[in-house]
Design a protein around this motif. Structure first.
Motif, PDB file in Angstrom:
ATOM      1  N   VAL A  95       0.851  -0.829   0.026  1.00 53.64           N
ATOM      2  CA  VAL A  95      -0.156   0.218  -0.216  1.00 53.64           C
ATOM      3  C   VAL A  95       0.910   0.960  -0.191  1.00 53.64           C
ATOM      4  CG1 VAL A  95       0.085  -0.098   2.759  1.00 53.64           C
ATOM      5  CG2 VAL A  95      -1.990   1.110   0.430  1.00 53.64           C
ATOM      6  N   VAL A  98       1.571   1.998  -3.623  1.00 54.07           N
ATOM      7  CA  VAL A  98       1.016   2.336  -4.112  1.00 54.07           C
ATOM      8  C   VAL A  98       0.737   3.536  -4.076  1.00 54.07           C
ATOM      9  CG1 VAL A  98      -2.222   2.161  -4.613  1.00 54.07           C
ATOM     10  CG2 VAL A  98      -1.018   0.649  -4.300  1.00 54.07           C
ATOM     11  N   ILE A 247       3.691 -11.310 -10.537  1.00 56.61           N
ATOM     12  CA  ILE A 247       2.631 -10.103 -11.386  1.00 56.61           C
ATOM     13  C   ILE A 247       3.813  -8.500 -10.417  1.00 56.61           C
ATOM     14  CG2 ILE A 247       0.920  -8.468 -11.226  1.00 56.61           C
ATOM     15  CD1 ILE A 247      -0.763 -10.867 -11.000  1.00 56.61           C
ATOM     16  N   MET A 251       5.602  -5.748 -12.748  1.00 60.97           N
ATOM     17  CA  MET A 251       5.496  -4.710 -12.608  1.00 60.97           C
ATOM     18  C   MET A 251       6.640  -3.849 -11.689  1.00 60.97           C
ATOM     19  SD  MET A 251       1.813  -4.086 -12.766  1.00 60.97           S
ATOM     20  CE  MET A 251       1.562  -5.424 -14.232  1.00 60.97           C
ATOM     21  N   ARG A 263       3.672   7.098 -19.211  1.00 57.63           N
ATOM     22  CA  ARG A 263       1.879   7.145 -19.028  1.00 57.63           C
ATOM     23  C   ARG A 263       1.585   8.027 -18.232  1.00 57.63           C
ATOM     24  NH1 ARG A 263       0.069   0.637 -18.706  1.00 57.63           N
ATOM     25  NH2 ARG A 263       1.850  -0.203 -20.643  1.00 57.63           N
ATOM     26  N   HIS A 265       0.694   7.583 -15.281  1.00 61.19           N
ATOM     27  CA  HIS A 265      -0.214   7.148 -14.317  1.00 61.19           C
ATOM     28  C   HIS A 265       0.814   6.074 -13.835  1.00 61.19           C
ATOM     29  CE1 HIS A 265      -2.454   4.591 -16.464  1.00 61.19           C
ATOM     30  NE2 HIS A 265      -2.645   5.953 -17.262  1.00 61.19           N
ATOM     31  N   LEU A 267      -1.572   3.460 -12.565  1.00 61.81           N
ATOM     32  CA  LEU A 267      -2.632   2.577 -11.894  1.00 61.81           C
ATOM     33  C   LEU A 267      -2.738   1.468 -11.692  1.00 61.81           C
ATOM     34  CD1 LEU A 267      -5.456   3.582 -12.234  1.00 61.81           C
ATOM     35  CD2 LEU A 267      -5.649   2.792 -14.386  1.00 61.81           C
ATOM     36  N   MET A 268      -1.564   0.839 -12.984  1.00 60.58           N
ATOM     37  CA  MET A 268      -1.160  -0.705 -12.970  1.00 60.58           C
ATOM     38  C   MET A 268      -0.849  -1.331 -11.294  1.00 60.58           C
ATOM     39  SD  MET A 268      -2.276  -1.705 -15.772  1.00 60.58           S
ATOM     40  CE  MET A 268      -1.170  -3.681 -16.157  1.00 60.58           C
ATOM     41  N   LYS A 271      -3.826  -1.823  -9.805  1.00 59.08           N
ATOM     42  CA  LYS A 271      -4.503  -3.246  -9.843  1.00 59.08           C
ATOM     43  C   LYS A 271      -3.557  -4.314  -9.605  1.00 59.08           C
ATOM     44  CE  LYS A 271      -5.383  -1.887 -14.232  1.00 59.08           C
ATOM     45  NZ  LYS A 271      -5.468  -1.675 -15.550  1.00 59.08           N
ATOM     46  N   LEU A 274      -4.346  -3.894  -5.493  1.00 59.94           N
ATOM     47  CA  LEU A 274      -5.919  -4.934  -5.049  1.00 59.94           C
ATOM     48  C   LEU A 274      -5.375  -6.470  -4.848  1.00 59.94           C
ATOM     49  CD1 LEU A 274      -8.158  -2.741  -7.569  1.00 59.94           C
ATOM     50  CD2 LEU A 274      -7.655  -3.075  -4.516  1.00 59.94           C
TER      51      LEU A 274
ATOM     52  N   GLN B   4      -4.143  14.590 -13.761  1.00 58.79           N
ATOM     53  CA  GLN B   4      -3.885  13.930 -14.799  1.00 58.79           C
ATOM     54  C   GLN B   4      -4.767  13.040 -15.256  1.00 58.79           C
ATOM     55  OE1 GLN B   4       0.479  12.343 -15.146  1.00 58.79           O
ATOM     56  NE2 GLN B   4       0.750  13.616 -17.125  1.00 58.79           N
ATOM     57  N   ILE B   6      -6.681   9.556 -15.861  1.00 54.22           N
ATOM     58  CA  ILE B   6      -6.435   8.072 -16.350  1.00 54.22           C
ATOM     59  C   ILE B   6      -7.342   7.441 -17.157  1.00 54.22           C
ATOM     60  CG2 ILE B   6      -6.624   6.072 -15.215  1.00 54.22           C
ATOM     61  CD1 ILE B   6      -5.567   7.751 -13.057  1.00 54.22           C
ATOM     62  N   ILE B  25      -1.776   4.281   7.456  1.00 58.59           N
ATOM     63  CA  ILE B  25      -1.422   2.726   7.123  1.00 58.59           C
ATOM     64  C   ILE B  25      -0.793   2.424   8.380  1.00 58.59           C
ATOM     65  CG2 ILE B  25       0.023   1.895   5.255  1.00 58.59           C
ATOM     66  CD1 ILE B  25      -0.423   3.725   2.585  1.00 58.59           C
ATOM     67  N   PHE B  82      -6.703  -0.443   3.373  1.00 61.75           N
ATOM     68  CA  PHE B  82      -5.439  -1.149   1.680  1.00 61.75           C
ATOM     69  C   PHE B  82      -5.688  -1.006   0.845  1.00 61.75           C
ATOM     70  CE2 PHE B  82      -2.499  -3.298   5.754  1.00 61.75           C
ATOM     71  CZ  PHE B  82      -2.446  -2.346   5.933  1.00 61.75           C
ATOM     72  N   MET B  83      -6.932  -1.751   0.206  1.00 58.49           N
ATOM     73  CA  MET B  83      -7.930  -1.937  -1.079  1.00 58.49           C
ATOM     74  C   MET B  83      -8.225  -0.090  -1.405  1.00 58.49           C
ATOM     75  SD  MET B  83      -8.724  -5.487  -0.663  1.00 58.49           S
ATOM     76  CE  MET B  83      -9.064  -6.343  -2.534  1.00 58.49           C
TER      77      MET B  83
END
Lengths: 293, 139, 606
Positions: A95, A98, A247, A251, A263, A265, A267-268, A271, A274, B4, B6, B25, B82-83
């Motif tokens: 986290v 992220v 994965i 990444m 790119r 961002h 975002l990957m 994901k 998650l 930006q 997405i 966190i 966390f998510m």
């Protein structure tokens, strides 16, 4: 900022925008995880159903009581606690990755992704040790009037009902030499540590005298499904951890190559995050169902 | 920070301020750790209760129930913090939470029938019952 | 995952609130034959791939049913030609027991999964979602393509299982253990069963990839103005179908994995106290009922995965062709929703005679009978939509009306079976066969045919031949009732299903002629389906060309695209939507397309 005001006034369902304020990839990841939750749910509920259909079920405190390098010391749940903390910690590092991604801080993302990957590998190593310990650790089991050796496998379970000490004493007299040697070697009475080759030359009645029955915990065979579910579900979870590590490595490589910077961002990373947290989430319930209750 | 886009379907981006997010966190990490430790403590309690041959089944069941609730709390924090589901808009939260309600009947019916299968076998297969029920004073 | 992100990644900064859909698909290079027809990412091509694969499977599955009907209708007769084709499986021209069970199993599996799941929702979800909600393509065209190819792999594995030495899986499409779990239980429980399970696993992956895409696309990619309640009912139906799939297929996956373990790794999830082939097995403590619970937790939603898309298309087709707004739009959406929820709560009504706790069974009876409410709402709304409509009896309309008829007939017998007390008598009889074939099998086939006749012009730019279409409809309609209606009586009399020869059962001799009649009709119906297949492929190349953009005078967005839309669907901007999909016969106008702005003097919506 004006986000909250926008959130209240926007007509979310009118088309032209996401009603969830999410781009489709993240939405699909969420729904995928939901369906995966039903896969795991079905496994765990099956486990519960079989467990509810049995009169006897092994106590996890008895099954999971070993820690690497401590021999036969009784340490219930100690090792799995370590595994749990490793996974929670790796969730935190994820986290944080992220979080750094939100700030487009490439070095930060890489640092925390690396820690997450290490956490995943550490967890998998722990699981490998635990499986190895359960599969190879042989225990004395009372079968048909004598003691046999058995370990925790897909098709057998040595953690059944307790056997009366008098019955065990009687059973030892008709058990095989190898079994007695093994028990005397693994569970000697205090002050009687004898080398293995010396034990092998001893007669059966002398071996019986050496065995510490308090420690050897001779039991009947337990419910077979225990092993199937344990290896099946922790294996399926481990497979998820493994794929999560893969994965995350992809990444990390992509981050290092600056793909996400180009790119605009990260975002990957979100994901992948998650997915990784979901693996942690599943572990909460695996931990609950197999180790705690 | 510069916005930006997405994807075109996203209406606005929300950002939790940096340091506050990290603090949250870390706080969650400690929370999860403490809950886990409490759960372990309860697990050990069951272990010691089991050592007594005439232990109270009701008490053990109560402790197990408490552990289940604590685990659900852990799940809540993982998903919410966390998510980041807690940071999404209400529509998103609902689309995830509502389908999970199916688990209620899923679990209840399966376990109910599992238990019923046990009772059937105990009634009609005395050998099964005698072979698998823990003898008194077993531990 | 990374690929589709690349596809949709925007280089530039876009101010939000503005929809720049046309930027999505500027990256397409020159298309080769491979990228256009084989590994295509265009939802329309993928839809056609699903449809044609589904048609091939339907021919195989249908042919199998004709073969086992031969055995049921003429058990005393020999058919030497069968031995020519099938060798030892039809020794002396008589269908052998193993062969019979293999035929039944593959017929069920293929029709349920490959034809009515992949072939039906795979086809129409892919074709219609982006066209009807106003999107360039699916949310992730790449995963969408993978979805088809996983289905293709599943198909190849299933097809190859037909040719293994010991034959394909023969434990029924439900593959209950212990029969399916033990290699020594029979020919069909050997390698064929493993191939069946692996094929199913691939199929589940395909369904999940597809389903996730359908949901994300319908929710996230609607064009401006296309609010949820302006969507055509096809979209609602497909949305709920996809939700059912995404939440229920994983449970089948779990059940199948555990079954694979029981088969090959010596576990005891479903096995206990077994004596087979002269041998006592060590397996103990498992529960065969557990598999049934897992299977039907998936299996019942699966019934609605098959049925809902047909319901959605029928609603749309009936409204368009009776030139009237759909009656009770919100009630239709609500009943779809109710069916979707109830589908998950009623699975154990398939298991009343397994030893399921009767008290628990009572809850399942109650929940099952509740399904009658939304089902009845839908039936009434279809009938009231037709009521005093200006009906155009195209083949699509006929098939849609046929669907309603079959849904009523088959649904009513569902009330018999939903009551556990009656089900105990009727379970595993021909009554059940008749019930589910009418309500789920034939009805959904009718929905699929209706959809094909209605949207063939959109798929291929040509019409299907309508004369052949009318023959197709009437023979199939009359045939379906002739085949399945008598089975109710047989079932009530106690004739069991899954028996290949009832001759020793003298009390059932009185059905001999009836069984012959059913077989003859089923051969005729099968032949007419082949005629439809001919019509389908002939019309792709030689059918009457579509000359106008909107041949049915329909309101929905797919008819605003060019007659043969390219990848991206609309050459210019995607149209904005200003009204619901059912403004027919309003203000003296026959129809008002969704993209038309609301006029100043227009009367209020419904």
């Amino acid at each position: 900022m004006s986000s909250t005001a926008t959130a209240q006034q926007t007509k979310w369902w009118n088309g032209g925008r996401s009603p969830f304020n999410l781009e489709y990839g993240k939405l699909m990841m969420w729904y995928f995880l939901m369906s995966d939750a039903f896969t795991f749910g079905a496994f765990l509920i099956s486990y519960g159903t079989i467990r509810f259909s049995q009169n006897f079920w092994p106590d996890p405190n008895v099954v999971f009581n070993a820690f690497p390098g401590t021999g036969h010391t009784n340490l219930p749940l100690a090792f799995v606690s370590l595994m749990t903390f490793i996974l929670i910690a790796s969730s935190v590092t994820m986290v944080l990755a992220v979080h750094e991604g939100h700030r487009s801080n490439r070095a930060g993302v890489m640092k925390w992704m690396l820690w997450t990957i290490l956490g995943g590998i550490a967890f998998l190593s722990c699981q490998a040790w635990e499986w190895h310990h359960l599969i190879t650790g042989e225990h004395g089991v009372f079968v048909d009037g004598k003691i046999e050796l058995a370990s925790q496998t897909m098709g057998g379970n040595p953690w059944g009902r307790h056997v009366d000490p008098a019955v065990v004493q009687q059973a030892l007299t008709v058990s095989s030499h190898e079994t007695l040697v093994h028990l005397a070697h693994e569970y000697p009475k205090e002050g009687t540590t004898v080398a293995l080759d010396a034990l092998e030359k001893m007669p059966n009645d002398q071996l019986t005298g050496i065995i510490n029955l308090e420690h050897a915990h001779i039991r009947e065979k337990g419910p077979i499904a225990f092993g199937g579910y344990f290896f099946g579900i922790t294996g399926f979870h481990g497979f998820h951890v493994f794929s999560g590590v893969i994965i995350n490595i992809i990444m990390l490589t992509m981050t290092a190559k600056g793909v996400f910077d180009r790119r605009g961002h990260y975002l990957m990373i979100e994901k992948a995050g998650l997915y990784w947290h979901f693996v942690d989430l599943v572990w909460v319930f695996v931990f609950l169902c197999f180790y705690l209750v | 920070m510069e916005h930006q886009a997405i994807a075109s379907e996203v209406t606005f981006h929300h950002h939790v301020p940096g340091s506050e997010n990290v603090r949250r966190i870390i706080k969650t990490f400690w929370l999860l750790s403490i809950i886990t430790i409490i759960e372990l403590g309860m697990g050990f309690t069951i272990y010691f209760i089991h050592k007594n041959p005439d232990f109270s089944h009701g008490l053990v069941l109560g402790i197990k129930g408490a552990i289940v609730i604590l685990s659900l709390a852990k799940a809540f924090y993982i998903v919410s913090i966390f998510m980041h589901l807690g940071d999404e808009i209400r529509n998103m939260i609902m689309t995830i939470v509502v389908p999970l309600m199916l688990f209620i009947w899923f679990i209840a019916a399966f376990l109910w029938d599992g238990n019923s299968y046990k009772n059937l076998r105990n009634n009609y297969d005395k050998h099964f019952q005698e072979r698998t029920t823990e003898k008194k004073g077993g531990h | 995952m990374s690929n589709d992100a690349n596809m949709h990644g925007h280089a530039g900064v876009i101010t939000h609130h503005e929809v720049h859909y046309d930027e999505h698909h500027v990256h397409h290079h020159k298309e080769t034959f491979i990228t256009k027809y084989v590994f295509s990412q265009d939802h329309k091509t993928i839809g056609k791939q699903f449809l044609i694969t589904g048609i091939i499977w339907a021919i195989i599955g249908g042919l199998f049913s004709v073969l086992f009907r031969l055995q049921l209708g003429f058990p005393e007769q020999t058919f030497p030609i069968l031995e020519t084709f099938f060798g030892k499986w039809a020794k002396g021209g008589v269908i052998q027991p193993e062969f019979y069970y293999a035929l039944v199993t593959i017929h069920g599996t293929v029709l349920v999964f490959f034809v009515l799941t992949a072939g039906l929702s795979g086809t129409f979800a892919n074709l219609l979602i982006p066209l009807q909600i106003g999107a360039r393509d699916m949310a992730s065209p790449f995963l969408n393509m993978l979805s088809y190819w996983f289905f293709f792999i599943a198909s190849v594995i299933m097809f190859s299982s037909l040719f293994v030495h010991t034959g394909p899986a023969s434990g029924g499409w439900t593959s209950y253990p212990p029969l399916s779990a033990l290699h020594q239980a029979g020919q069909g429980s050997k390698i064929g069963m493993d191939l069946w399970l692996v094929s199913m696993a691939m199929f589940i992956v395909s369904s999940l990839l597809g389903g996730l895409n359908y949901i994300a696309t319908i929710l996230n990619m609607r064009t401006k103005g296309m609010s949820m309640t302006r969507m055509p009912l096809t979209m609602w139906a497909i949305l709920f179908t996809a939700i059912l799939g995404v939440l229920s297929f994983p449970v089948l996956l779990s059940g199948a994995i555990l079954l694979l373990f029981d088969r090959n790794l010596g576990t005891s999830f479903y096995l206990s106290d077994i004596y087979v082939a002269g041998q006592i097995l060590p397996n103990e403590g498992g529960s065969a009922i557990l598999f049934q619970h897992l299977f039907w937790f998936f299996g019942h939603p699966e019934v609605y995965i098959i049925l809902l898309p047909a319901m959605g298309m029928v609603s749309e087709i009936l409204s368009v062709n009776s030139r009237k707004p759909i009656f009770g739009y919100m009630a239709m959406v609500g009943s779809l929703f109710a069916i979707c929820i109830l589908a998950f709560l009623v699975w154990a009504h398939h298991m009343f005679v397994t030893g399921l706790n009767p008290f628990l069974g009572a809850f399942f009876v109650l929940l099952t009978l509740l399904i009658a409410v939304p089902s009845a709402i839908k039936v009434f709304n279809w009938l009231t939509t037709l009521w005093r409509g200006n009906i155009r009896f195209t083949p699509a309309t006929l098939f849609a009306i046929g669907f309603v008829s079959l849904f009523i007939s088959g649904g009513l017998t569902g009330l018999f079976l939903g009551n556990s007390t009656i089900d105990i008598h009727l379970h595993d009889t021909k009554f059940v066969v008749a019930h589910f074939h009418i309500v789920m099998g034939v009805a959904s086939m009718f929905g699929m045919f209706a959809g094909i006749y209605q949207w063939f012009p959109k798929m291929f730019g040509r019409f299907l031949n309508h004369t052949l279409g009318y023959i197709h409809f009437w023979v199939t309609m009359v045939g379906a009732y002739l085949i399945f209606w008598p089975m109710h009586y047989e079932g009530l009399a106690g004739v069991p299903r899954r028996y290949l020869d009832l001759r020793d059962w003298h009390s059932f001799n009185k059905f001999d002629d009836l069984n012959k009649m059913i077989t003859v009709v089923s051969i005729i119906v099968f032949a007419v389906q082949l005629m439809f297949v001919f019509n389908f492929f002939y019309s792709i190349f030689k059918g009457r060309k579509v000359r106008t953009q909107n041949p049915w005078g329909s309101n929905t967005l797919e008819w605003t695209t060019p007659i043969n839309p390219g990848h991206g669907n609309w050459p210019g901007e995607i149209p904005e939507v200003h009204r619901w999909a059912y403004d027919y016969a309003k203000d003296g106008r026959e129809f008002i397309p969704q993209a038309e702005p609301v006029g100043a003097n227009e009367s209020k919506d419904h």
